[in-house]
Design a protein around this motif. Structure first.
Motif, PDB file in Angstrom:
ATOM      1  N   GLN A 123       0.822  -1.210   0.000  1.00 49.47           N
ATOM      2  CA  GLN A 123       0.000   0.000   0.000  1.00 49.47           C
ATOM      3  C   GLN A 123       0.859   1.264   0.000  1.00 49.47           C
ATOM      4  O   GLN A 123       0.615   2.198   0.756  1.00 49.47           O
ATOM      5  CB  GLN A 123      -0.963  -0.013   1.186  1.00 49.47           C
ATOM      6  N   TRP A 124       1.846   1.285  -0.880  1.00 50.77           N
ATOM      7  CA  TRP A 124       2.724   2.438  -0.982  1.00 50.77           C
ATOM      8  C   TRP A 124       2.616   3.137  -2.334  1.00 50.77           C
ATOM      9  O   TRP A 124       3.140   4.233  -2.509  1.00 50.77           O
ATOM     10  CB  TRP A 124       4.177   2.025  -0.752  1.00 50.77           C
ATOM     11  N   PHE A 125       1.943   2.506  -3.320  1.00 44.91           N
ATOM     12  CA  PHE A 125       1.912   3.047  -4.676  1.00 44.91           C
ATOM     13  C   PHE A 125       0.460   3.240  -5.117  1.00 44.91           C
ATOM     14  O   PHE A 125      -0.158   2.338  -5.684  1.00 44.91           O
ATOM     15  CB  PHE A 125       2.674   2.119  -5.627  1.00 44.91           C
ATOM     16  N   PRO A 126      -0.105   4.404  -4.828  1.00 44.06           N
ATOM     17  CA  PRO A 126      -1.532   4.641  -5.067  1.00 44.06           C
ATOM     18  C   PRO A 126      -1.886   4.711  -6.551  1.00 44.06           C
ATOM     19  O   PRO A 126      -1.070   5.113  -7.387  1.00 44.06           O
ATOM     20  CB  PRO A 126      -1.782   5.986  -4.385  1.00 44.06           C
ATOM     21  N   VAL A 127      -3.109   4.313  -6.834  1.00 40.92           N
ATOM     22  CA  VAL A 127      -3.659   4.399  -8.184  1.00 40.92           C
ATOM     23  C   VAL A 127      -4.709   5.504  -8.206  1.00 40.92           C
ATOM     24  O   VAL A 127      -5.704   5.442  -7.477  1.00 40.92           O
ATOM     25  CB  VAL A 127      -4.309   3.062  -8.617  1.00 40.92           C
ATOM     26  N   LEU A 128      -4.483   6.528  -9.017  1.00 36.64           N
ATOM     27  CA  LEU A 128      -5.451   7.619  -9.170  1.00 36.64           C
ATOM     28  C   LEU A 128      -6.323   7.366 -10.394  1.00 36.64           C
ATOM     29  O   LEU A 128      -5.838   6.858 -11.415  1.00 36.64           O
ATOM     30  CB  LEU A 128      -4.739   8.954  -9.320  1.00 36.64           C
ATOM     31  N   PRO A 129      -7.602   7.716 -10.315  1.00 38.69           N
ATOM     32  CA  PRO A 129      -8.486   7.488 -11.468  1.00 38.69           C
ATOM     33  C   PRO A 129      -8.255   8.540 -12.557  1.00 38.69           C
ATOM     34  O   PRO A 129      -7.788   9.653 -12.288  1.00 38.69           O
ATOM     35  CB  PRO A 129      -9.881   7.648 -10.860  1.00 38.69           C
ATOM     36  N   ASP A 130      -8.582   8.167 -13.779  1.00 40.12           N
ATOM     37  CA  ASP A 130      -8.610   9.128 -14.883  1.00 40.12           C
ATOM     38  C   ASP A 130      -9.999   9.760 -14.904  1.00 40.12           C
ATOM     39  O   ASP A 130     -10.979   9.116 -15.287  1.00 40.12           O
ATOM     40  CB  ASP A 130      -8.329   8.428 -16.219  1.00 40.12           C
ATOM     41  N   LEU A 131     -10.074  10.999 -14.460  1.00 42.73           N
ATOM     42  CA  LEU A 131     -11.377  11.663 -14.426  1.00 42.73           C
ATOM     43  C   LEU A 131     -11.819  12.027 -15.839  1.00 42.73           C
ATOM     44  O   LEU A 131     -11.005  12.495 -16.643  1.00 42.73           O
ATOM     45  CB  LEU A 131     -11.298  12.928 -13.566  1.00 42.73           C
ATOM     46  N   PRO A 132     -13.090  11.823 -16.137  1.00 41.88           N
ATOM     47  CA  PRO A 132     -13.619  12.154 -17.478  1.00 41.88           C
ATOM     48  C   PRO A 132     -13.885  13.646 -17.622  1.00 41.88           C
ATOM     49  O   PRO A 132     -15.024  14.099 -17.593  1.00 41.88           O
ATOM     50  CB  PRO A 132     -14.904  11.339 -17.555  1.00 41.88           C
ATOM     51  N   GLY A 133     -12.814  14.433 -17.728  1.00 43.89           N
ATOM     52  CA  GLY A 133     -12.946  15.883 -17.828  1.00 43.89           C
ATOM     53  C   GLY A 133     -11.857  16.568 -17.036  1.00 43.89           C
ATOM     54  O   GLY A 133     -10.905  15.937 -16.559  1.00 43.89           O
ATOM     55  N   GLU A 134     -11.968  17.879 -16.890  1.00 45.15           N
ATOM     56  CA  GLU A 134     -10.984  18.672 -16.160  1.00 45.15           C
ATOM     57  C   GLU A 134     -11.579  19.150 -14.844  1.00 45.15           C
ATOM     58  O   GLU A 134     -12.575  19.863 -14.830  1.00 45.15           O
ATOM     59  CB  GLU A 134     -10.555  19.884 -17.003  1.00 45.15           C
ATOM     60  N   PHE A 135     -10.954  18.737 -13.741  1.00 44.01           N
ATOM     61  CA  PHE A 135     -11.435  19.112 -12.423  1.00 44.01           C
ATOM     62  C   PHE A 135     -10.646  20.313 -11.914  1.00 44.01           C
ATOM     63  O   PHE A 135      -9.411  20.306 -11.920  1.00 44.01           O
ATOM     64  CB  PHE A 135     -11.293  17.935 -11.455  1.00 44.01           C
ATOM     65  N   ALA A 136     -11.339  21.356 -11.463  1.00 47.33           N
ATOM     66  CA  ALA A 136     -10.684  22.592 -11.024  1.00 47.33           C
ATOM     67  C   ALA A 136     -10.377  22.597  -9.530  1.00 47.33           C
ATOM     68  O   ALA A 136      -9.705  23.515  -9.044  1.00 47.33           O
ATOM     69  CB  ALA A 136     -11.574  23.788 -11.366  1.00 47.33           C
ATOM     70  N   GLY A 137     -10.872  21.590  -8.807  1.00 46.89           N
ATOM     71  CA  GLY A 137     -10.629  21.545  -7.371  1.00 46.89           C
ATOM     72  C   GLY A 137      -9.407  20.718  -7.022  1.00 46.89           C
ATOM     73  O   GLY A 137      -8.488  20.552  -7.829  1.00 46.89           O
ATOM     74  N   GLU A 138      -9.412  20.199  -5.819  1.00 45.54           N
ATOM     75  CA  GLU A 138      -8.289  19.411  -5.308  1.00 45.54           C
ATOM     76  C   GLU A 138      -8.573  17.927  -5.501  1.00 45.54           C
ATOM     77  O   GLU A 138      -9.566  17.398  -5.001  1.00 45.54           O
ATOM     78  CB  GLU A 138      -8.099  19.703  -3.815  1.00 45.54           C
ATOM     79  N   LEU A 139      -7.699  17.238  -6.235  1.00 46.35           N
ATOM     80  CA  LEU A 139      -7.789  15.790  -6.410  1.00 46.35           C
ATOM     81  C   LEU A 139      -6.647  15.162  -5.633  1.00 46.35           C
ATOM     82  O   LEU A 139      -5.478  15.490  -5.831  1.00 46.35           O
ATOM     83  CB  LEU A 139      -7.692  15.408  -7.887  1.00 46.35           C
ATOM     84  N   ARG A 140      -6.981  14.266  -4.730  1.00 44.27           N
ATOM     85  CA  ARG A 140      -5.955  13.609  -3.921  1.00 44.27           C
ATOM     86  C   ARG A 140      -6.322  12.150  -3.710  1.00 44.27           C
ATOM     87  O   ARG A 140      -7.496  11.775  -3.721  1.00 44.27           O
ATOM     88  CB  ARG A 140      -5.803  14.323  -2.574  1.00 44.27           C
ATOM     89  N   HIS A 141      -5.312  11.320  -3.524  1.00 44.36           N
ATOM     90  CA  HIS A 141      -5.560   9.917  -3.204  1.00 44.36           C
ATOM     91  C   HIS A 141      -5.793   9.787  -1.703  1.00 44.36           C
ATOM     92  O   HIS A 141      -5.303  10.592  -0.902  1.00 44.36           O
ATOM     93  CB  HIS A 141      -4.376   9.044  -3.631  1.00 44.36           C
ATOM     94  N   SER A 142      -6.526   8.753  -1.320  1.00 43.25           N
ATOM     95  CA  SER A 142      -6.840   8.567   0.098  1.00 43.25           C
ATOM     96  C   SER A 142      -5.594   8.359   0.945  1.00 43.25           C
ATOM     97  O   SER A 142      -5.631   8.571   2.165  1.00 43.25           O
ATOM     98  CB  SER A 142      -7.791   7.382   0.275  1.00 43.25           C
TER      99      SER A 142
END
Length: 452
Positions: A150-169
């Protein structure tokens, strides 16, 4: 400007010693098993004793509200149970204290060289050459990879451009970080559900997005920890278990659809269990609002597949991890599920082992401990029973056990290497009997109590 690589030192031959990489629960189990048999080993960790359970360790996915999802009763190492005054589901700081007391009790702590990271592993004949990040080089008879999953997080590919904060848990630490914010948690696993409930204490609004329906198991069933209840029976055929316990869950929780969640699209036990007693209460109170998968993102606006929309400031992606072992990946195969016999033995490369990459439907510590005992027994055979050692190497070359326990696990990437806990335990015991292996835990020092 890139940081220059350190100057490489001379190669130090460590003889028959093996290297244990990582001092979390898997690495500590390995160290105890090796030490109990008088086998020579070195032990390194880039931070210190505790692994992911040390919230101060860089990259740890731990958060302040995190608790064990398996019970204290069934989660301790052999011969070293968790303290009786621990709650049924200990807080992460209690788990860390338990691990450090375990290390102290078996004189493992001072054997861990901390602040040391493995940069690369290579093979020369039947020897393993290790390069550390400070440039030191060593040669070993074997490597036990216990560096965690649990050291290498997988981030999703968001369908679009997000202007806020995207972070992994794995970057989430406490509800204070989202105070007054509009939060979307993505993912229906244990961390996602826990974090959604925790964030709702301070956030302005919390949405929980899941692509599919899941089964949710309360932490207590009829007043007993769920795993203790399950272990106590009744022991039924798999299909009957799924039907009976599915009925019990719907009786206890109500059907997930009643609270706005999707209906599970699989039978009970066919995905990793989600143990959570607080999510349904949060849904019932409106503190957490359920949503299906994301259809599109534009600025702060998120559109879901059911057509609902929401304005969101922060997206927390509880979307899992890769089981990467960068220093030895080319020898282990997939970075989702390393190719290891019984989740621990390399078939192709003699002297290469792993503990901590087991994905199963029960608590992990006892599996780590039992696998460590197998690895240490096998290495002891190399020294004392060479015919038995060679026999095991020949045996695992072609042995392909069915570890599903009769379950049809989900086809997702996470479940490609998934095993049923009971099936793994039974088969592991059968292999141990076949090769005459015995449990050896070594001498334990009495301690005044678990360190806090």
């Amino acid at each position: 400007m890139p940081i220059p690589s350190p100057t490489l030192g001379p190669l130090e031959d460590r003889g028959d010693a093996v290297l244990v990489v990582g001092a979390g629960p898997a690495g500590l189990a390995a160290a105890r098993a090796l030490r109990a048999r008088g086998l020579s080993y070195d032990h390194v960790d880039r931070h210190g004793v505790g692994g992911i359970w040390d919230i101060e360790a860089p990259g740890s996915p731990m958060y302040e509200a995190a608790h064990f999802i398996s019970s204290r009763t069934l989660s301790g190492f052999e011969g070293f149970p968790m303290p009786a005054d621990y709650p049924d589901y200990p807080h992460h700081r209690q788990v860390l204290a338990y691990l450090r007391s375990f290390a102290d009790a078996y004189d493992l702590t001072d054997r861990v060289e901390t602040g040391v990271e493995v940069r690369d592993v290579d093979r020369s004949g039947d020897r393993w050459q290790v390069t550390l990040t400070d440039g030191r080089r060593r040669e070993y008879a074997g490597i036990v990879c216990c560096s965690g999953a649990q050291w290498f997080p997988v981030l999703p590919d968001l369908p679009g451009e997000f202007a806020g904060e995207l972070r992994h848990s794995n970057t989430y630490r406490s509800a204070d970080e989202v105070r007054g914010r509009r939060v979307l948690v993505v993912g229906g696993g244990n961390s996602g559900c826990d974090i959604a409930v925790d964030a709702a204490r301070t956030a302005d609004r919390v949405l929980l997005s899941m692509r599919r329906g899941y089964w949710f198991i309360p932490k207590h069933v009829f007043g007993r920890p769920s795993d203790v209840f399950a272990a106590g029976g009744p022991h039924l055929p798999v299909r009957l278990q799924q039907k009976v316990f599915g009925w019990v869950l719907n009786l206890l929780n109500g059907r997930p659809e009643r609270w706005g969640l999707q209906k599970p699209d699989h039978r009970l036990f066919e995905t990793h269990p989600v143990l959570n007693s607080n999510l349904f209460l949060a849904l019932q109170h409106g503190d957490v609002e359920p949503r299906p998968a994301i259809r599109s993102v534009d600025g702060h606006r998120v559109v879901f597949t059911d057509g609902q929309e929401a304005e969101v400031d922060t997206i927390i992606a509880a979307t899992g991890y890769r089981h990467a072992v960068p220093y030895a990946q080319r020898f282990l195969g997939s970075d989702q599920h390393p190719d290891l016999y019984l989740t621990s033995f390399s078939r192709q490369y003699e002297g290469l082992f792993g503990i901590g990459f087991t994905e199963t439907n029960s608590g992990a510590f006892k599996h780590f401990d039992a696998l460590a005992q197998m690895i240490a027994s096998h290495l002891d055979d190399r020294r004392n029973r060479p015919e038995q050692y060679r026999g095991f190497r020949q045996f695992i070359a072609d042995d392909t056990p069915d570890l599903t326990g009769g379950l049809s696990f989900d086809s997702s990437a996470r479940h490609q290497g998934y095993v049923d806990a009971d099936a793994l335990t039974r088969y592991r015991a059968a292999v141990g009997r076949r090769f005459g292996w015995r449990l050896q835990t070594g001498t334990r020092r009495d301690l005044a109590g678990v360190r806090s």
